[in-house]
Design a protein around this motif. Structure first.
Motif, PDB file in Angstrom:
ATOM      1  N   LEU A  19      -8.249   4.256   0.157  1.00  0.00           N
ATOM      2  CA  LEU A  19      -6.855   4.687   0.368  1.00  0.00           C
ATOM      3  C   LEU A  19      -6.360   5.642  -0.724  1.00  0.00           C
ATOM      4  N   LYS A  20      -7.213   5.909  -1.728  1.00  0.00           N
ATOM      5  CA  LYS A  20      -6.747   6.738  -2.855  1.00  0.00           C
ATOM      6  C   LYS A  20      -6.833   8.234  -2.533  1.00  0.00           C
ATOM      7  N   PRO A  21      -5.711   8.917  -2.638  1.00  0.00           N
ATOM      8  CA  PRO A  21      -5.734  10.362  -2.368  1.00  0.00           C
ATOM      9  C   PRO A  21      -6.264  11.128  -3.578  1.00  0.00           C
ATOM     10  N   TRP A  22      -7.196  12.048  -3.357  1.00  0.00           N
ATOM     11  CA  TRP A  22      -7.770  12.843  -4.437  1.00  0.00           C
ATOM     12  C   TRP A  22      -7.357  14.296  -4.262  1.00  0.00           C
ATOM     13  N   TYR A  23      -6.120  14.578  -4.573  1.00  0.00           N
ATOM     14  CA  TYR A  23      -5.604  15.960  -4.580  1.00  0.00           C
ATOM     15  C   TYR A  23      -4.315  15.946  -5.384  1.00  0.00           C
ATOM     16  N   MET A  24      -3.864  17.137  -5.750  1.00  0.00           N
ATOM     17  CA  MET A  24      -2.617  17.235  -6.524  1.00  0.00           C
ATOM     18  C   MET A  24      -1.430  16.785  -5.665  1.00  0.00           C
ATOM     19  N   PHE A  25      -0.451  16.185  -6.316  1.00  0.00           N
ATOM     20  CA  PHE A  25       0.795  15.833  -5.642  1.00  0.00           C
ATOM     21  C   PHE A  25       1.388  17.091  -5.006  1.00  0.00           C
ATOM     22  N   MET A  26       1.817  16.972  -3.748  1.00  0.00           N
ATOM     23  CA  MET A  26       2.423  18.053  -2.965  1.00  0.00           C
ATOM     24  C   MET A  26       1.399  18.979  -2.315  1.00  0.00           C
ATOM     25  N   CYS A  27       0.071  18.715  -2.508  1.00  0.00           N
ATOM     26  CA  CYS A  27      -0.890  19.470  -1.693  1.00  0.00           C
ATOM     27  C   CYS A  27      -0.697  19.079  -0.239  1.00  0.00           C
ATOM     28  N   LYS A  28      -0.393  17.802  -0.049  1.00  0.00           N
ATOM     29  CA  LYS A  28      -0.053  17.307   1.281  1.00  0.00           C
ATOM     30  C   LYS A  28       1.338  16.716   1.211  1.00  0.00           C
ATOM     31  N   ARG A  29       1.933  16.555   2.324  1.00  0.00           N
ATOM     32  CA  ARG A  29       3.287  16.029   2.394  1.00  0.00           C
ATOM     33  C   ARG A  29       3.306  14.587   1.819  1.00  0.00           C
ATOM     34  N   PRO A  30       4.047  14.352   0.722  1.00  0.00           N
ATOM     35  CA  PRO A  30       4.061  12.999   0.148  1.00  0.00           C
ATOM     36  C   PRO A  30       4.790  12.015   1.062  1.00  0.00           C
ATOM     37  N   CYS A  31       4.360  10.770   1.024  1.00  0.00           N
ATOM     38  CA  CYS A  31       4.992   9.743   1.866  1.00  0.00           C
ATOM     39  C   CYS A  31       5.571   8.637   0.978  1.00  0.00           C
ATOM     40  N   PHE A  32       6.570   7.954   1.493  1.00  0.00           N
ATOM     41  CA  PHE A  32       7.264   6.895   0.751  1.00  0.00           C
ATOM     42  C   PHE A  32       7.436   5.700   1.685  1.00  0.00           C
ATOM     43  N   HIS A  33       6.758   4.605   1.360  1.00  0.00           N
ATOM     44  CA  HIS A  33       6.829   3.442   2.260  1.00  0.00           C
ATOM     45  C   HIS A  33       6.435   2.189   1.487  1.00  0.00           C
ATOM     46  N   ASN A  34       7.162   1.110   1.699  1.00  0.00           N
ATOM     47  CA  ASN A  34       6.851  -0.115   0.947  1.00  0.00           C
ATOM     48  C   ASN A  34       5.910  -1.065   1.693  1.00  0.00           C
ATOM     49  N   ASP A  35       5.746  -0.859   2.996  1.00  0.00           N
ATOM     50  CA  ASP A  35       4.942  -1.810   3.779  1.00  0.00           C
ATOM     51  C   ASP A  35       3.590  -1.263   4.215  1.00  0.00           C
ATOM     52  N   TYR A  36       3.380   0.034   4.027  1.00  0.00           N
ATOM     53  CA  TYR A  36       2.120   0.617   4.531  1.00  0.00           C
ATOM     54  C   TYR A  36       0.913   0.004   3.824  1.00  0.00           C
ATOM     55  N   LEU A  37       0.892   0.053   2.504  1.00  0.00           N
ATOM     56  CA  LEU A  37      -0.289  -0.447   1.776  1.00  0.00           C
ATOM     57  C   LEU A  37      -0.508  -1.949   2.012  1.00  0.00           C
ATOM     58  N   PRO A  38       0.538  -2.805   1.949  1.00  0.00           N
ATOM     59  CA  PRO A  38       0.314  -4.236   2.201  1.00  0.00           C
ATOM     60  C   PRO A  38      -0.250  -4.517   3.593  1.00  0.00           C
ATOM     61  N   THR A  39      -0.013  -3.622   4.545  1.00  0.00           N
ATOM     62  CA  THR A  39      -0.523  -3.845   5.907  1.00  0.00           C
ATOM     63  C   THR A  39      -2.043  -3.991   5.905  1.00  0.00           C
ATOM     64  N   PHE A  40      -2.706  -3.314   4.944  1.00  0.00           N
ATOM     65  CA  PHE A  40      -4.170  -3.376   4.919  1.00  0.00           C
ATOM     66  C   PHE A  40      -4.689  -4.709   4.360  1.00  0.00           C
ATOM     67  N   ASN A  41      -3.782  -5.598   3.944  1.00  0.00           N
ATOM     68  CA  ASN A  41      -4.205  -6.947   3.548  1.00  0.00           C
ATOM     69  C   ASN A  41      -4.214  -7.903   4.741  1.00  0.00           C
ATOM     70  N   LEU A  42      -3.667  -7.437   5.895  1.00  0.00           N
ATOM     71  CA  LEU A  42      -3.622  -8.327   7.063  1.00  0.00           C
ATOM     72  C   LEU A  42      -5.021  -8.444   7.673  1.00  0.00           C
ATOM     73  N   PRO A  43      -5.376  -9.645   8.140  1.00  0.00           N
ATOM     74  CA  PRO A  43      -6.748  -9.829   8.649  1.00  0.00           C
ATOM     75  C   PRO A  43      -7.050  -9.034   9.920  1.00  0.00           C
ATOM     76  N   ASN A  44      -6.019  -8.672  10.675  1.00  0.00           N
ATOM     77  CA  ASN A  44      -6.258  -7.952  11.946  1.00  0.00           C
ATOM     78  C   ASN A  44      -6.276  -6.433  11.772  1.00  0.00           C
ATOM     79  N   VAL A  45      -6.063  -5.963  10.522  1.00  0.00           N
ATOM     80  CA  VAL A  45      -5.953  -4.505  10.306  1.00  0.00           C
ATOM     81  C   VAL A  45      -7.190  -3.998   9.576  1.00  0.00           C
ATOM     82  N   HIS A  46      -7.795  -2.942  10.129  1.00  0.00           N
ATOM     83  CA  HIS A  46      -9.044  -2.430   9.562  1.00  0.00           C
ATOM     84  C   HIS A  46      -8.915  -0.935   9.319  1.00  0.00           C
ATOM     85  N   LEU A  47      -9.197  -0.534   8.088  1.00  0.00           N
ATOM     86  CA  LEU A  47      -9.215   0.900   7.776  1.00  0.00           C
ATOM     87  C   LEU A  47     -10.619   1.428   8.067  1.00  0.00           C
TER      88      LEU A  47
END
Ligand code: NDP
Length: 600
Positions: A377-405
């Motif tokens: 999930l770690k982005p490897w580019y300079m900030f603002m190379c891509k549109r930055p996102c702001f969300h408090n629940d996106y990353l925790p979602t990947f701790n759910l057992p039914n969610v697969h990256l």
């Protein structure tokens, strides 16, 4: 050791990794923007159909003439027609593909939809509408309602023609009128045409082999099918769902799908940078302390803020940050920057940017439990190379057992079978596949055929390089105004930019009317000087080439320097327009009213 005392070799190593990640993606997709299609015909037409239109009633073709016609009924049209109304202009028509006003906020109704720009800045005309958003960050339905309220207040519903797409716009020199045709057989004529059809409005799909063969249900994120998912996604409890894309739309959708789907597979090509969203209810004491004109004052401050480099904006709290709020160390660092040579300054900015991105990485490590998923999930580019996102629940979602990256390591999904996407030798069997693959970018003004003076198609004029004044006017296209297109400034808060363009256009139209002119177009000298101004600013950095591919840099294509946004500050963009209006007769040529012959 504080983060400001890291050896330069640390930053050099990170930059090397950024370059490797970028190069891998460029090698996978040398075709650049051609990897996508927005020609959603034939079997792909299902991704373009409006699911919100309801029963579109048959109607007689319209054959009429108005003063101002807007192509599109989103914020561009709402803001500009509000200004025109304030100036007493009555004869306006809005032609809109969707079934209501709202543009982006009409189409994007996916669960979790919200805006990342602070609501007091993003929602326009708050003073005029006497409206205060409930929260720091507005949700999609609130913004859509605000659009509808603007249309009601300025009496725009009566002049709107919905479920109608303009197909051609042709200038008639004798009549000094634009003739427009639509997909519903209409023949409309207008003195002024404003292309207000959106910066990111036409859905696009990644060209994936076999996508037409998928036997399950599928749709684009901007055409959410609530009949299938249920209003609260309750129908997904027994469904296996996949989503392709991890941009700003997916970042908002994924937490909702994670809560409801039996299984969720997130197909990632490049991770977004996800920072904290400092949301909260609007403080009633603050709201009641505001004097009339408060939002215009905020906008002026935002324009002034655009002069500052990114790190200073972060310091001033105008860009939220997980890397830590402004601190003394950083402030001292900034003081040092003013004493540096140009090269030292660039390096200091880059290092500060990398520090910020490492803060984004640390946040992922602190939230995502599975180490491999956290790494992916770690982005490897300079900030603002891509549109930055702001969300408090996106990353925790990947701790759910039914969610697969499903991390495709920059390659992306390249094959879909009737059962679902295939990657790394695994077939993912899905009931529902959602494409969160984005939109055509800033082609506003060029979707339908636009034929100007001498029968020249605007796309043919632009084939040797975009030529405009302020991204709004183009020589050979009298009385045509483009909003949100290239060669204009591009702001994170788009409504600021659209409002400034709308104000300018309304002033220009007013000038034509007050002086009894019929038509306005930029002089060749004014247009040339703006093209050179755009080139001058776009030539300053190698940012576009250094960044990982995405829509911010034309997917890594090397394009002409004039074929993009104006990279001077927003303040100077606004000042340029203001100065041009102070010398209208020098910057524009006008046709007298009596030159026009009556149309039949
Ligand atoms: P984007 O263009 O930002 O994202 C498209 C995504 O699809 C990217 O992650 C891209 O990966 C991925 N993708 C494309 N092809 C493939 C493939 N074959 N396999 C896997 N992944 C693929 O579109 P969005 O709709 O997310 O956002 C568009 C814009 O709309 C935003 O940038 C923002 O300006 C606006 N928006 C704003 C919101 C807000 O205020 N919060 C919310 C939603 C949208 P890659 O990165 O590798 O190209």
């Amino acid at each position: 050791m504080s983060r400001y005392e890291k050896p330069q070799s640390f930053y050099d190593d990170v930059k090397r990794k950024f370059a490797e990640e970028r190069d891998a993606r460029l090698a996978y997709r040398p075709e650049g923007t051609a990897q996508f299609t927005s020609d959603l015909d034939g079997k792909l037409n299902q991704y373009a159909i409006d699911p919100f239109a309801g029963d579109v009633k048959a109607r007689e073709p319209i054959n009429d003439e108005v003063e101002v016609l807007f192509i599109g009924g989103g914020f561009s049209a709402l803001l500009t027609s509000a200004r025109l109304r304030e100036k007493g202009l009555e004869s306006i028509q809005i032609v809109e593909r969707g079934g209501d006003v709202g543009g982006t906020w009409y189409w994007n109704r996916y669960p979790g939809v919200a805006c990342d720009v602070v609501s007091y800045d993003y929602l326009p005309l708050l003073d005029e509408m006497d409206y205060m958003p409930d929260k720091q960050y507005a949700r999609g339905p609130e913004i859509y309602s605000h659009c509808q309220a603007i249309a009601r207040k300025y009496d725009l519903y009566g002049i709107a023609v919905f479920n109608t797409t303009v197909t051609s716009t042709v200038w008639n020199k004798d009549e000094q009128l634009w003739h427009l045709k639509t997909d519903r057989g209409d023949h409309m004529r207008a003195q002024f045409v404003i292309c207000a059809n959106g910066t990111l409005s036409k859905p696009k799909l990644s060209k994936i082999s076999g996508m037409e063969t998928f036997a399950g249900h599928s749709f684009h994120s901007s055409r959410w099918d609530y009949d299938y998912t249920g209003k609260h996604l309750e129908n997904l409890h027994d469904k296996v769902v996949g989503i392709i894309g991890t941009g700003a739309s997916a970042v908002q959708v994924v937490p909702e799908l994670g809560k409801t789907a039996r299984e969720l597979f997130v197909f990632q090509r490049t991770p977004s940078s996800i920072d904290i969203r400092e949301d909260g209810p609007t403080d009633p004491a603050w709201a009641s302390s505001l004097a009339p004109g408060w939002q215009a004052k905020r906008r002026e401050e935002a324009i002034a803020m655009s002069e500052l480099p990114l790190v200073q904006r972060v310091l001033a709290g105008k860009v939220p940050t997980a890397a830590g709020q402004a601190d003394d160390d950083w402030a001292k660092e900034q003081a040092k920057i003013t004493m540096m040579s140009r090269e030292e300054k660039i390096r200091a900015q880059e290092n500060a940017n990398i520090d910020y991105m490492m803060g984004i990485h640390r946040r992922i490590d602190s939230i995502v439990k599975d180490k491999a998923t956290a790494e992916a999930l770690k982005p490897w580019y300079m900030f603002m190379c891509k549109r930055p996102c702001f969300h408090n629940d996106y990353l925790p979602t990947f701790n759910l057992p039914n969610v697969h990256l499903i991390d495709t390591h920059g390659k992306g999904v390249t094959l879909i079978t009737p059962e679902g996407p295939t990657f790394g030798g695994v077939d993912y069997k899905l009931d529902l596949l959602i494409y969160a693959t984005g939109f055509e970018v800033q082609k506003t003004g060029t979707y339908n055929q636009i034929i100007g003076q001498g029968g020249l198609d605007i796309n043919d004029k632009y084939s040797s390089g975009i030529r405009t004044l302020f991204g709004i006017h183009s020589l050979g296209y009298p009385n045509l105004f483009v909003m949100g297109g290239y060669q204009a400034s591009f702001q994170f808060n788009l409504t600021d930019m659209l409002q400034s363009q709308g104000d300018h256009i309304a002033e220009c139209i007013n000038y034509v009317r007050n002086n009894r002119y019929r038509a306005i177009e930029p002089t060749e000298a004014a247009e040339e000087s703006w093209v050179q101004e755009v080139i001058r600013y776009r030539g300053k950095t190698s940012w576009n080439e250094d960044c990982t591919p995405g829509y911010y840099n034309f997917e890594g294509e090397s394009n002409r320097r004039q074929d993009g946004n104006y990279n001077g500050t927003f303040r100077s963009y606004v000042q340029h327009m203001r100065m041009a209006r102070e010398r209208m007769e020098d910057n524009f040529s006008f046709t007298k009213a009596d030159r026009a012959r009556k149309s039949s």
